[in-house]
Scaffold this motif. Structure first.
Motif, PDB file in Angstrom:
ATOM      1  N   ALA A  37      -4.999  20.200  -9.784  1.00 27.37           N
ATOM      2  CA  ALA A  37      -5.469  18.807  -9.921  1.00 27.37           C
ATOM      3  C   ALA A  37      -4.664  17.828  -9.078  1.00 27.37           C
ATOM      4  CB  ALA A  37      -5.474  18.338 -11.381  1.00 27.37           C
ATOM      5  N   GLY A  38      -3.369  18.083  -8.908  1.00 29.82           N
ATOM      6  CA  GLY A  38      -2.562  17.149  -8.143  1.00 29.82           C
ATOM      7  C   GLY A  38      -3.017  17.001  -6.706  1.00 29.82           C
ATOM      8  N   GLY A  39      -3.412  18.133  -6.088  1.00 31.50           N
ATOM      9  CA  GLY A  39      -3.864  18.060  -4.703  1.00 31.50           C
ATOM     10  C   GLY A  39      -5.106  17.218  -4.558  1.00 31.50           C
ATOM     11  N   VAL A  40      -6.027  17.359  -5.524  1.00 36.55           N
ATOM     12  CA  VAL A  40      -7.246  16.557  -5.497  1.00 36.55           C
ATOM     13  C   VAL A  40      -6.933  15.094  -5.771  1.00 36.55           C
ATOM     14  CG1 VAL A  40      -9.488  16.199  -6.609  1.00 36.55           C
ATOM     15  CG2 VAL A  40      -8.685  18.513  -6.151  1.00 36.55           C
ATOM     16  N   ALA A  84      -6.290   9.614  -3.756  1.00 38.59           N
ATOM     17  CA  ALA A  84      -5.486   8.407  -3.594  1.00 38.59           C
ATOM     18  C   ALA A  84      -5.309   8.057  -2.125  1.00 38.59           C
ATOM     19  CB  ALA A  84      -4.126   8.602  -4.262  1.00 38.59           C
ATOM     20  N   MET A  85      -5.047   9.060  -1.295  1.00 44.58           N
ATOM     21  CA  MET A  85      -4.845   8.814   0.124  1.00 44.58           C
ATOM     22  C   MET A  85      -6.134   8.362   0.801  1.00 44.58           C
ATOM     23  SD  MET A  85      -2.294  12.051   0.966  1.00 44.58           S
ATOM     24  CE  MET A  85      -2.063  11.673   2.697  1.00 44.58           C
ATOM     25  N   SER A  86      -7.287   8.823   0.283  1.00 43.78           N
ATOM     26  CA  SER A  86      -8.567   8.452   0.899  1.00 43.78           C
ATOM     27  C   SER A  86      -8.873   6.965   0.754  1.00 43.78           C
ATOM     28  CB  SER A  86      -9.704   9.277   0.282  1.00 43.78           C
ATOM     29  OG  SER A  86      -9.927   8.908  -1.066  1.00 43.78           O
ATOM     30  N   SER A 119       0.830  -1.209   0.000  1.00 43.13           N
ATOM     31  CA  SER A 119       0.000   0.000   0.000  1.00 43.13           C
ATOM     32  C   SER A 119       0.861   1.254   0.000  1.00 43.13           C
ATOM     33  CB  SER A 119      -0.920  -0.002   1.225  1.00 43.13           C
ATOM     34  OG  SER A 119      -1.844  -1.066   1.165  1.00 43.13           O
ATOM     35  N   ILE A 120       1.954   1.228   0.764  1.00 42.91           N
ATOM     36  CA  ILE A 120       2.859   2.380   0.797  1.00 42.91           C
ATOM     37  C   ILE A 120       3.477   2.611  -0.574  1.00 42.91           C
ATOM     38  CG2 ILE A 120       5.039   3.249   1.740  1.00 42.91           C
ATOM     39  CD1 ILE A 120       4.321   1.904   4.374  1.00 42.91           C
ATOM     40  N   ALA A 173       1.490   7.078  -6.567  1.00 47.37           N
ATOM     41  CA  ALA A 173       0.345   7.954  -6.844  1.00 47.37           C
ATOM     42  C   ALA A 173       0.658   9.395  -6.468  1.00 47.37           C
ATOM     43  CB  ALA A 173      -0.890   7.454  -6.093  1.00 47.37           C
ATOM     44  N   ILE A 174       1.333   9.596  -5.358  1.00 45.16           N
ATOM     45  CA  ILE A 174       1.650  10.948  -4.901  1.00 45.16           C
ATOM     46  C   ILE A 174       2.715  11.593  -5.790  1.00 45.16           C
ATOM     47  CG2 ILE A 174       2.823  12.189  -3.030  1.00 45.16           C
ATOM     48  CD1 ILE A 174       1.088  10.630  -1.096  1.00 45.16           C
TER      49      ILE A 174
END
Length: 250
Positions: free
Chosen positions: A31-34, A39-41, A10-11, A17-18
């Motif tokens: 867009a990257g912040g969203v 992804a983190m959610s 997962s990490i 993704a980040i």
């Protein structure tokens, strides 16, 4: 205690993704912040998500701002700093327990739709530099209540009197300021950043690498393509917010 435990797989997925979302922000201006928040959610609940996302975004935006530091306009960033600090403080101490997510998100999506679909005869939202103080107050409040602030700030940077480098740089500095205010806010609300330090460090390094790659690619993107990509990213963000509103209204 909100400690996030993730498997190695997962990490790894979240790190990739980040890095990708950070690069996208450097190229499109948003867009990257969203994307990062989304992804983190998948991997963590909302309270640690907003706090950890905020710290990762501090490093992400700090790196991007440094790489584009020759394009800073302090005349708009400093008033924003004061406003965002005030907005975050007011929300943390007085507002967060009384205001849900629905109405802030509704106002945000209406601003986005105005920016994207306004007739040509209507003006762009061009705020004078000193009036970014008020943008800062709104952004500081929004950051504590709903987390991601990309779409709100993007509304005030869809303007033809700034270069693409100025837009990415100054928007990143403003996001840096706003996410910084989350750290004392969530410490006050009882979140432990120390207990999540390993995950924060790994994800922050991924964000910095992504920011560097994106800034390198930005120089090859034409201004017209940049604004097209920014509008597309803003439209996708609006769709996500509308979905959130539907979920909150159910």
């Amino acid at each position: 205690m909100d400690v996030v435990y993730l498997s190695n797989e997962s990490i790894l997925l979240l790190t990739l993704a980040i890095a990708f979302s950070s690069a996208i922000t450097s190229i499109t201006g948003m867009a990257g912040g969203v994307l990062m928040f989304s992804a983190m959610s998948v991997f963590m609940p909302i309270k640690p998500l907003i706090a950890i996302h905020g710290v990762v975004q501090v490093f992400n935006n700090a790196a991007r701002s440094w790489f584009l530091r020759n394009h800073v306009r302090w005349s708009m960033c400093l008033p924003f700093l004061v406003g965002s600090t005030l907005g975050a403080a007011l929300t943390t101490f007085f507002i967060v327990q009384y205001v849900g997510q629905f109405f802030p998100l509704l106002i945000l999506v209406l601003l986005i739709f105005y920016t994207l679909f306004k007739p040509k005869r209507l003006p762009q939202i061009k705020v004078r530099d000193k009036n970014y103080f008020w943008v800062g107050i709104a952004t500081g409040c929004m950051g504590i209540i709903v987390g991601a602030i990309d779409p709100l700030l993007a509304v005030f940077f869809m303007r033809d009197d700034m270069t693409k480098e100025e837009i990415v740089c100054n928007k990143s500095i403003m996001q840096l300021f706003t996410h910084l205010t989350k750290i004392p806010a969530f410490l006050f609300l009882g979140f432990s950043f120390f207990d999540n330090a390993f995950l924060i460090i790994v994800l922050s390094l991924a964000a910095v690498i992504g920011a560097k790659l994106g800034v390198m690619a930005l120089r090859y993107v034409s201004t017209s393509v940049f604004f097209l990509l920014m509008k597309l990213a803003l439209f996708i963000a609006a769709g996500r917010i509308v979905y959130q509103l539907i979920q909150l209204g159910v």
